[in-house]
Structure formats: structure tokens, C-alpha cells
Design an enzyme around this catalytic site. Structure first.
Site, PDB file in Angstrom:
ATOM      1  CG  ASN A   7      -2.019   1.093   1.384  1.00 22.49           C
ATOM      2  OD1 ASN A   7      -1.711   2.148   0.541  1.00 22.49           O
ATOM      3  ND2 ASN A   7      -2.612   1.000   2.030  1.00 22.49           N
ATOM      4  NE  ARG A  88      -6.790   0.636   0.098  1.00 23.16           N
ATOM      5  CZ  ARG A  88      -6.790   2.289   1.226  1.00 23.16           C
ATOM      6  NH1 ARG A  88      -5.976   2.706   1.670  1.00 23.16           N
ATOM      7  NH2 ARG A  88      -7.854   2.331   1.108  1.00 23.16           N
ATOM      8  CG  HIS A 177     -13.596   2.446   3.655  1.00 24.35           C
ATOM      9  ND1 HIS A 177     -14.526   3.280   4.071  1.00 24.35           N
ATOM     10  CD2 HIS A 177     -11.972   3.097   3.801  1.00 24.35           C
ATOM     11  CE1 HIS A 177     -13.820   4.114   4.521  1.00 24.35           C
ATOM     12  NE2 HIS A 177     -12.543   4.305   4.828  1.00 24.35           N
ATOM     13  NE  ARG A 238     -12.027  11.559   5.977  1.00 25.29           N
ATOM     14  CZ  ARG A 238     -11.683  10.693   5.182  1.00 25.29           C
ATOM     15  NH1 ARG A 238     -12.320  10.035   4.700  1.00 25.29           N
ATOM     16  NH2 ARG A 238     -10.841   9.547   5.641  1.00 25.29           N
ATOM     17  CD  GLU A 382      -9.251  -1.405   3.742  1.00 25.70           C
ATOM     18  OE1 GLU A 382      -8.761  -1.858   5.261  1.00 25.70           O
ATOM     19  OE2 GLU A 382      -9.377  -0.995   3.647  1.00 25.70           O
TER      20      GLU A 382
END
Ligand code: AMP
Length: 396
Positions: A7, A88, A177, A238, A382
Site C-alpha cells: 500500500n 492497493r 473502502h 470529515r 483489506e
């Protein structure tokens, strides 16, 4: 078979090495502060920690150091020994409907999607190109966070703005996601013994970033994040959903300039903006001490989540399970209890003791008797999902 998952960001590379015969991670680590004075690299394997503090000038040096640490630990001697490398990728734009073996055309399409993920895709590309230059004939696979959401129908992913402009500028809901929502929904179906193609679930990825996904017959039909990962739930920093007119109003009032909007909504809002911390553990500690703003932040987070679960229940029709995952979803018993209690009329009913039990960290069901919708906690993974996808593609 050995699969390495990378990643890569603009200044860091997270990595994990899997033995796929056992679906087992045998090493993981992080290269950070790439391009800065004080680089740091760490690898954990065999119950040991291997570490280096050196300047890491670019991704190439970063991967060289990763290889040195692999050799020191004895888990891998050369990237050329690998059966595959999975990467990823945050944004695949509209071009990718599935994971893909890396080819020059695939790289070009990821480059084309840079405008949609300017903070992420350039780092991913640096990671792919560097790893390819160091791994001989090893196949590389890209796994996209957006792909799981590509099955949404057009009426779900379009925004009600002028159609031709939206098409021209590729403005639509992409979601994020996706690898996590895909993994936990597959695991949930397996856990309940329901064939995935018949499985209906609402998956709740609740971490610092948070999103909800409606999965119908094993496919995503709706998700809360949009063109960017800003839309939807309230998150650590956020805002999630907001009337866009709030922005123009604040600009007219002289409170906000155009170049401040991104930071305002992405970094200064959410839990942090409401009560001064983006960490749900701190929010709950403050509530214990009687902090009313913290209580408000917690209640707002739960309320927004409840609204989405209700909306996605309406979208799916019959729901087999709701699935909690992510740092908050996996660990926060208070949030789970509140949201589930307030959805009792849907047939969601959890056992308070099962919910509190911290001894079981694996996949688990929290149901109390009489529940008609299952409530599961599935720790997301993941990296394993990326390794699994990589293996699937290289075997084809
Ligand atoms: P993630 O982005 O998935 O790592 O999740 C980070 C979020 O999970 C942060 O808001 C943490 O405060 C939250 N979190 C982690 N552990 C707990 C816990 N035991 N209780 C409440 N929130 C937690």
C-alpha cells in the site's frame, strides 16, 4: 504461495507478506518519511521487530530497505521469490470493474484517474513502478477500493446535476473502502452459512474514515461515500453529508476562502470540529467527565449512522445482517449498543453481554433471542483480501 501486498503512498509504503496456502500473514511493516531527512522502516516477523532509521530518498530506496529487513528476518531473500505482488489502489475511476494484472495499459488508466485521487494515486504508481523494476518476472495485480461499488445502478451513483457536465468530468458516486466492505460481507455470508450470491447486508466500516454499504445478493447497490471519501457519515475530521449551500453562505459571510474549503470539510470538521477530538475513545472519555459537546458529537455520529441503516434497509428490502467493522465498529461497544437499541423496531436486537465481551476479537454474532436481522462484528482485513484477489488473478 507467497504474496506481498503493498500500500504505497507518496511518503510511505505499508507492506504485508502472506503465505496463501494457510491464508496467513507472516510479516508486516512500514516504510515512512520517504523523501524526508529522518526515514524510518520497521518489519515485524517471527515475533521480532526489525528496524532501521535512515534517510529514505525515494520509493526505490524504500523497497531496498524493505528487502534488507526481509533478508535479516529470513522470511524472504529476494522479491523475485514471490508468486505475486498485490497493490492497493484507492481510485480506479470508471475504467476498472475488477482487479487487474498490471500492464502498460492498466498503468495508463491509473494515471488517468489521478485527477480523481490526487493525494493517493501518484504514490500508488510510484510503488507499482518501483516494485516492478525490482521483482523480475513476478506478476503484479492492482486491487481497487472503488471496484466493489462499480455494481451500483446508475440511478444510485448519479448526482442530480446537469447530466452532460457530470459525464464529461466523470462526476459520480464512486465510493471507497470497497475492499473492506467486500471482505466483511463475504466473511459475514460465510459465518452465517448463506451463499454469497443470496446474501443481503448493510456493512458499516466505522474508523477514522467511515462509510456504509448496501449489499444485495452479494453485490454493492449503494454506498455512502461519493466522488470523494467526504460524503456520508460523520467521520473523525470529515463532515460527511452537508448542504453545499453552507459553504457558499460561509464564503459570503467572509468566514471561508475557496482554497480553504477542502481543509475545512476534510480536516477540521467531523468529531474534531464538533468537540475538539477526532478519536472516538477520547470522545467517550470526555462524555464520562460530563463534556456536553463530546456527548453531542457521539449522538450526532450515531444518529447519522442510524439514518443510513434505515435508508439502506429501504433500498435492499430484506436484510440478513448488519456488519460492524473498522476501529469503532470492531471495538466501540457503546456505539454499537446505542445504534442497535434505537433500531429494535427493525428486528435488530443485541445481547449486552455479548456486545461487551472483549475476549473474542474474531468474527462474531451479537444477537439476543428474537432478533430477526443478525448483528455481526467482522474485523476487516483489506490486506488479506488484496492477497486473495492477487492469487486469483495470477492463477487465471
Ligand atoms: P481505524 O481508522 O479503523 O483505525 O479506526 C480509528 C477509530 O477507531 C478512532 O476513532 C478510534 O478512537 C476508534 N477506536 C479504536 N478502539 C476503540 C475503542 N476501544 N473504543 C472506541 N473507539 C475505538
Amino acid at each position: 504461495m507467497k504474496i506481498l501486498v503493498l500500500n504505497s503512498g507518496s511518503s510511505s509504503i505499508k507492506f504485508q507478506l502472506f503465505l496463501m496456502d494457510k491464508n496467513e500473514s507472516i510479516a508486516s511493516g512500514l516504510i515512512e518519511q520517504i523523501g524526508q531527512e529522518n526515514g524510518h522502516a520497521v518489519l515485524k516477523a517471527n515475533g521480532e521487530k526489525y528496524e532501521k532509521f535512515v534517510q529514505i530518498k525515494d520509493h526505490h530506496v524504500g523497497l531496498d530497505i524493505m528487502n534488507e529487513l526481509f533478508r535479516e528476518s529470513g522470511v524472504l531473500h529476494d522479491l523475485k521469490e514471490l508468486d505475486g505482488i498485490g497493490h492497493r489502489i484507492v481510485h480506479g475511476g470508471e475504467s476498472f470493474k475488477s482487479s487487474a494484472l498490471v500492464t502498460p495499459d492498466v498503468i495508463k488508466k491509473i494515471e488517468d484517474a489521478v485527477v480523481l485521487a490526487p493525494l493517493h494515486n501518484p504514490g500508488h504508481l510510484a510503488g507499482i513502478k518501483t516494485a516492478m523494476s525490482q521483482s523480475g518476472d513476478v506478476p503484479h495485480v492492482v486491487v481497487f477500493d472503488t471496484v466493489f461499488h462499480q455494481t451500483m445502478p446508475e440511478y444510485a451513483y448519479r448526482y442530480a446535476i446537469p447530466y452532460d457536465l457530470a459525464k464529461k468530468q466523470h462526476v459520480r458516486r464512486y465510493g471507497a473502502h470497497g475492499t473492506s466492505h467486500h471482505y466483511v460481507s463475504m466473511q459475514g455470508a460465510k459465518f452465517l452459512g448463506i451463499p454469497y450470491e443470496n446474501f443481503n447486508a448493510i456493512t458499516l466500516h466505522l474508523g477514522n474514515g467511515a462509510s456504509v454499504c448496501a449489499v444485495k445478493n452479494g453485490k454493492c447497490v449503494e454506498t455512502s461515500m461519493g466522488l470523494t471519501p467526504l460524503e456520508g457519515l460523520i467521520m473523525g475530521t470529515r463532515s460527511g453529508d452537508i448542504d453545499p449551500a453552507v459553504i457558499t453562505y460561509l464564503m459570503r459571510q467572509g468566514e471561508l476562502k475557496a482554497d480553504e474549503i477542502d481543509t475545512f470539510l476534510n480536516k477540521k470538521s467531523g468529531l474534531l470540529g464538533i468537540c475538539g477530538t477526532n478519536d472516538m475513545r477520547d470522545v467517550e472519555e470526555r462524555i464520562e467527565k460530563g463534556d456536553e459537546r463530546a456527548k453531542l458529537a457521539f449522538d450526532m455520529f450515531a444518529h447519522r449512522l442510524k439514518k443510513y441503516i434505515g435508508a439502506y434497509y429501504a433500498v435492499i428490502g430484506k436484510v440478513d445482517a448488519i456488519i460492524f467493522t473498522g476501529g469503532i465498529g470492531e471495538n466501540d461497544q457503546d456505539m454499537r449498543q446505542k445504534v442497535c437499541d434505537e433500531l429494535a423496531h427493525f428486528g435488530i436486537k443485541i445481547d449486552a453481554n455479548l456486545n461487551k465481551d472483549r475476549s473474542n476479537k474474531g468474527d462474531r454474532c451479537l444477537d439476543a433471542s428474537g432478533a430477526t436481522i443478525k448483528t455481526l462484528v467482522i474485523p476487516t482485513n483489506e490486506e488479506l483480501m488484496i492477497a486473495t484477489e492477487t492469487l486469483k488473478l495470477i492463477k487465471k
